[in-house]
Design an enzyme around this catalytic site. Structure first.
Site, PDB file in Angstrom:
ATOM      1  N   CYS A 129     -19.213 -34.481  64.133  1.00  0.00           N
ATOM      2  CA  CYS A 129     -20.158 -34.340  62.906  1.00  0.00           C
ATOM      3  C   CYS A 129     -20.453 -35.460  62.126  1.00  0.00           C
ATOM      4  CB  CYS A 129     -19.455 -33.297  61.948  1.00  0.00           C
ATOM      5  SG  CYS A 129     -17.994 -33.951  61.092  1.00  0.00           S
TER       6      CYS A 129
ATOM      7  N   ASN B 114     -16.750 -36.471  59.911  1.00  0.00           N
ATOM      8  CA  ASN B 114     -15.551 -36.400  60.681  1.00  0.00           C
ATOM      9  C   ASN B 114     -14.275 -35.956  59.808  1.00  0.00           C
ATOM     10  OD1 ASN B 114     -13.096 -37.968  62.954  1.00  0.00           O
ATOM     11  ND2 ASN B 114     -13.644 -35.788  62.919  1.00  0.00           N
TER      12      ASN B 114
ATOM     13  N   CYS C 187     -14.805 -32.765  57.446  1.00  0.00           N
ATOM     14  CA  CYS C 187     -15.265 -31.467  57.092  1.00  0.00           C
ATOM     15  C   CYS C 187     -15.155 -30.536  58.270  1.00  0.00           C
ATOM     16  CB  CYS C 187     -16.214 -31.241  56.184  1.00  0.00           C
ATOM     17  SG  CYS C 187     -16.187 -31.907  54.492  1.00  0.00           S
ATOM     18  N   ARG C 188     -16.251 -30.561  58.899  1.00  0.00           N
ATOM     19  CA  ARG C 188     -16.614 -29.528  60.178  1.00  0.00           C
ATOM     20  C   ARG C 188     -15.715 -30.002  61.301  1.00  0.00           C
ATOM     21  NH1 ARG C 188     -23.047 -30.658  59.883  1.00  0.00           N
ATOM     22  NH2 ARG C 188     -22.070 -32.679  59.108  1.00  0.00           N
ATOM     23  N   SER C 189     -15.937 -31.071  61.879  1.00  0.00           N
ATOM     24  CA  SER C 189     -15.426 -31.408  63.337  1.00  0.00           C
ATOM     25  C   SER C 189     -13.805 -31.381  63.322  1.00  0.00           C
ATOM     26  CB  SER C 189     -15.966 -32.724  63.695  1.00  0.00           C
ATOM     27  OG  SER C 189     -15.790 -33.996  62.951  1.00  0.00           O
TER      28      SER C 189
ATOM     29  N   ASP D 151     -23.628 -28.542  56.500  1.00  0.00           N
ATOM     30  CA  ASP D 151     -22.745 -29.587  56.130  1.00  0.00           C
ATOM     31  C   ASP D 151     -22.250 -28.875  54.689  1.00  0.00           C
ATOM     32  OD1 ASP D 151     -21.390 -31.470  55.015  1.00  0.00           O
ATOM     33  OD2 ASP D 151     -23.130 -33.157  55.116  1.00  0.00           O
TER      34      ASP D 151
HETATM   35  P1  4NP Z   1     -18.645 -33.761  57.834  1.00  0.00           P
HETATM   36  O1  4NP Z   1     -18.928 -33.527  56.116  1.00  0.00           O
HETATM   37  O2  4NP Z   1     -19.878 -34.214  58.605  1.00  0.00           O
HETATM   38  O3  4NP Z   1     -18.564 -32.070  58.235  1.00  0.00           O
HETATM   39  O4  4NP Z   1     -17.357 -34.371  57.858  1.00  0.00           O
HETATM   40  C1  4NP Z   1     -19.414 -34.691  55.410  1.00  0.00           C
HETATM   41  C2  4NP Z   1     -18.375 -35.426  54.984  1.00  0.00           C
HETATM   42  C3  4NP Z   1     -18.820 -36.443  54.132  1.00  0.00           C
HETATM   43  C4  4NP Z   1     -20.094 -36.981  53.806  1.00  0.00           C
HETATM   44  C5  4NP Z   1     -21.180 -35.937  54.458  1.00  0.00           C
HETATM   45  C6  4NP Z   1     -20.777 -34.859  55.330  1.00  0.00           C
HETATM   46  N1  4NP Z   1     -20.555 -37.886  53.182  1.00  0.00           N
HETATM   47  O5  4NP Z   1     -21.758 -38.239  53.098  1.00  0.00           O
HETATM   48  O6  4NP Z   1     -19.727 -38.580  52.635  1.00  0.00           O
END
Ligand code: 4NP
Length: 167
Positions: free
Chosen positions: A13, A16, A18-20, A128
Protein backbone atom coordinates in the site's frame (compact mmCIF):
# COMPACT_ATOMS: atom_id res chain seq x y z
CA UNK A 1 7.68 -35.77 -5.24
CA UNK A 2 9.25 -32.79 -3.59
CA UNK A 3 7.09 -30.03 -2.22
CA UNK A 4 6.84 -26.96 -4.42
CA UNK A 5 8.75 -23.90 -3.30
CA UNK A 6 6.70 -21.68 -1.00
CA UNK A 7 4.58 -19.04 -2.69
CA UNK A 8 6.08 -15.63 -1.90
CA UNK A 9 3.55 -12.81 -1.67
CA UNK A 10 4.05 -9.16 -0.77
CA UNK A 11 1.07 -6.94 0.12
CA UNK A 12 1.65 -3.32 -0.90
CA UNK A 13 0.00 0.00 0.00
CA UNK A 14 1.14 3.59 0.44
CA UNK A 15 2.19 3.84 4.08
CA UNK A 16 2.39 0.15 5.11
CA UNK A 17 0.49 1.01 8.30
CA UNK A 18 -3.23 0.68 7.44
CA UNK A 19 -4.16 -1.62 4.53
CA UNK A 20 -1.20 -3.86 3.71
CA UNK A 21 -0.47 -5.01 7.29
CA UNK A 22 -4.05 -6.32 7.50
CA UNK A 23 -3.78 -7.84 4.03
CA UNK A 24 -0.53 -9.53 5.08
CA UNK A 25 -2.13 -11.10 8.16
CA UNK A 26 -5.18 -12.25 6.20
CA UNK A 27 -3.13 -13.69 3.34
CA UNK A 28 -1.00 -15.60 5.84
CA UNK A 29 -4.09 -16.99 7.57
CA UNK A 30 -6.03 -17.87 4.42
CA UNK A 31 -3.07 -19.43 2.61
CA UNK A 32 -2.31 -21.58 5.66
CA UNK A 33 -5.98 -22.58 5.88
CA UNK A 34 -5.92 -23.56 2.20
CA UNK A 35 -2.79 -25.65 2.75
CA UNK A 36 -0.54 -23.42 0.64
CA UNK A 37 2.96 -23.02 1.97
CA UNK A 38 3.75 -19.34 1.69
CA UNK A 39 6.05 -16.51 2.70
CA UNK A 40 4.03 -13.32 3.22
CA UNK A 41 5.20 -9.80 3.98
CA UNK A 42 4.00 -6.23 3.35
CA UNK A 43 5.52 -2.91 2.33
CA UNK A 44 4.59 0.63 1.35
CA UNK A 45 5.56 2.72 -1.64
CA UNK A 46 6.20 5.70 0.68
CA UNK A 47 8.76 6.07 3.43
CA UNK A 48 6.98 8.32 5.98
CA UNK A 49 6.14 5.57 8.44
CA UNK A 50 9.16 3.29 8.08
CA UNK A 51 9.88 1.43 11.33
CA UNK A 52 6.48 2.19 12.86
CA UNK A 53 3.89 -0.40 13.89
CA UNK A 54 0.52 -0.62 12.14
CA UNK A 55 -2.06 2.13 12.68
CA UNK A 56 -4.02 1.46 15.92
CA UNK A 57 -7.28 1.35 13.93
CA UNK A 58 -5.90 -1.48 11.80
CA UNK A 59 -4.56 -3.23 14.90
CA UNK A 60 -8.06 -2.96 16.42
CA UNK A 61 -10.00 -4.27 13.47
CA UNK A 62 -7.55 -7.13 13.03
CA UNK A 63 -7.71 -8.04 16.71
CA UNK A 64 -11.49 -8.11 16.66
CA UNK A 65 -11.19 -10.69 13.90
CA UNK A 66 -8.58 -12.75 15.74
CA UNK A 67 -5.47 -11.47 13.99
CA UNK A 68 -2.41 -9.92 15.57
CA UNK A 69 -0.38 -7.35 13.63
CA UNK A 70 3.22 -7.34 14.72
CA UNK A 71 5.23 -6.03 11.77
CA UNK A 72 6.97 -2.69 11.30
CA UNK A 73 6.48 -0.54 8.23
CA UNK A 74 9.06 -0.74 5.48
CA UNK A 75 9.37 0.69 1.99
CA UNK A 76 9.18 -1.33 -1.23
CA UNK A 77 12.63 -1.90 -2.74
CA UNK A 78 13.73 -3.26 -6.11
CA UNK A 79 14.93 -6.45 -4.53
CA UNK A 80 11.33 -7.29 -3.61
CA UNK A 81 10.75 -8.10 -7.27
CA UNK A 82 13.30 -10.89 -6.99
CA UNK A 83 12.23 -11.99 -3.53
CA UNK A 84 8.46 -12.24 -4.20
CA UNK A 85 6.47 -14.07 -6.84
CA UNK A 86 3.57 -11.65 -6.55
CA UNK A 87 3.13 -8.12 -5.31
CA UNK A 88 -0.51 -7.49 -4.43
CA UNK A 89 -1.16 -3.74 -4.55
CA UNK A 90 -4.05 -2.26 -2.60
CA UNK A 91 -4.90 0.34 -5.24
CA UNK A 92 -4.04 1.27 -8.79
CA UNK A 93 -1.73 4.08 -7.66
CA UNK A 94 0.31 1.68 -5.52
CA UNK A 95 0.44 -0.70 -8.51
CA UNK A 96 1.61 2.06 -10.86
CA UNK A 97 4.38 3.09 -8.46
CA UNK A 98 5.53 -0.49 -8.06
CA UNK A 99 5.58 -1.02 -11.82
CA UNK A 100 7.58 2.18 -12.24
CA UNK A 101 10.13 0.90 -9.71
CA UNK A 102 10.34 -2.40 -11.60
CA UNK A 103 11.15 -0.43 -14.75
CA UNK A 104 11.30 -2.22 -18.07
CA UNK A 105 12.16 -5.61 -16.61
CA UNK A 106 9.61 -8.42 -16.72
CA UNK A 107 9.28 -7.97 -12.97
CA UNK A 108 6.46 -5.47 -13.46
CA UNK A 109 4.25 -8.42 -14.42
CA UNK A 110 4.43 -9.60 -10.82
CA UNK A 111 2.29 -6.67 -9.72
CA UNK A 112 -1.43 -7.39 -9.37
CA UNK A 113 -4.26 -5.71 -7.54
CA UNK A 114 -5.42 -7.30 -4.28
CA UNK A 115 -9.01 -6.89 -5.41
CA UNK A 116 -8.40 -8.70 -8.66
CA UNK A 117 -9.35 -11.52 -6.30
CA UNK A 118 -12.43 -9.90 -4.75
CA UNK A 119 -15.42 -11.84 -6.10
CA UNK A 120 -17.71 -8.87 -5.36
CA UNK A 121 -15.70 -6.17 -7.15
CA UNK A 122 -12.84 -7.61 -9.18
CA UNK A 123 -10.16 -5.04 -9.99
CA UNK A 124 -11.45 -2.36 -7.61
CA UNK A 125 -9.20 -0.37 -5.28
CA UNK A 126 -9.01 -0.93 -1.54
CA UNK A 127 -9.78 2.69 -0.57
CA UNK A 128 -7.22 4.34 1.69
CA UNK A 129 -8.92 4.51 5.14
CA UNK A 130 -6.22 6.70 6.74
CA UNK A 131 -8.13 9.99 6.82
CA UNK A 132 -11.52 8.48 7.66
CA UNK A 133 -13.16 6.85 10.68
CA UNK A 134 -13.33 3.33 12.06
CA UNK A 135 -16.12 2.34 9.64
CA UNK A 136 -13.64 2.61 6.77
CA UNK A 137 -11.39 0.13 8.53
CA UNK A 138 -14.27 -2.34 8.93
CA UNK A 139 -15.18 -2.24 5.26
CA UNK A 140 -11.48 -2.44 4.39
CA UNK A 141 -11.26 -5.62 6.46
CA UNK A 142 -14.23 -7.18 4.68
CA UNK A 143 -12.85 -6.56 1.20
CA UNK A 144 -9.38 -7.77 2.19
CA UNK A 145 -10.82 -10.91 3.76
CA UNK A 146 -12.86 -11.78 0.66
CA UNK A 147 -9.86 -11.14 -1.57
CA UNK A 148 -7.39 -13.10 0.56
CA UNK A 149 -9.78 -16.05 0.71
CA UNK A 150 -10.24 -16.16 -3.06
CA UNK A 151 -6.53 -15.64 -3.65
CA UNK A 152 -5.77 -18.60 -1.38
CA UNK A 153 -8.44 -20.72 -3.08
CA UNK A 154 -6.85 -20.08 -6.48
CA UNK A 155 -3.32 -20.60 -5.16
CA UNK A 156 -4.37 -24.00 -3.84
CA UNK A 157 -5.56 -25.21 -7.27
CA UNK A 158 -3.38 -28.11 -8.48
CA UNK A 159 -2.30 -26.28 -11.64
CA UNK A 160 -0.79 -23.55 -9.50
CA UNK A 161 1.32 -25.74 -7.27
CA UNK A 162 4.43 -25.48 -9.44
CA UNK A 163 4.54 -21.80 -8.50
CA UNK A 164 6.42 -20.87 -11.65
CA UNK A 165 3.48 -18.73 -12.68
CA UNK A 166 1.58 -18.84 -9.43
CA UNK A 167 -1.80 -17.36 -10.26
P1 4NP B 1 -1.92 2.83 4.01
O1 4NP B 1 -2.59 4.17 4.56
O2 4NP B 1 -1.33 3.15 2.67
O3 4NP B 1 -3.07 1.90 3.90
O4 4NP B 1 -0.89 2.42 5.04
C1 4NP B 1 -1.89 5.38 4.64
C2 4NP B 1 -1.13 5.65 5.74
C3 4NP B 1 -0.48 6.86 5.84
C4 4NP B 1 -0.59 7.79 4.83
C5 4NP B 1 -1.35 7.51 3.72
C6 4NP B 1 -1.99 6.30 3.63
N1 4NP B 1 0.06 9.04 4.94
O5 4NP B 1 -0.12 9.87 4.06
O6 4NP B 1 0.81 9.25 5.89
Amino acid sequence: MTNPAPLRVLALCLGNICRSPVAEALLRRELAAAGVEAVVDSAGTGDWHVGRPADPRSVDVARRHGLRLSGKARQLIRRDFADYDLILAMDSQNAAEARALAGSTGAAARVRLMRDFDPLAPGADVPDPYMGGQAGFESMFDMLERSAREFARQAAQPQNTAQADPI
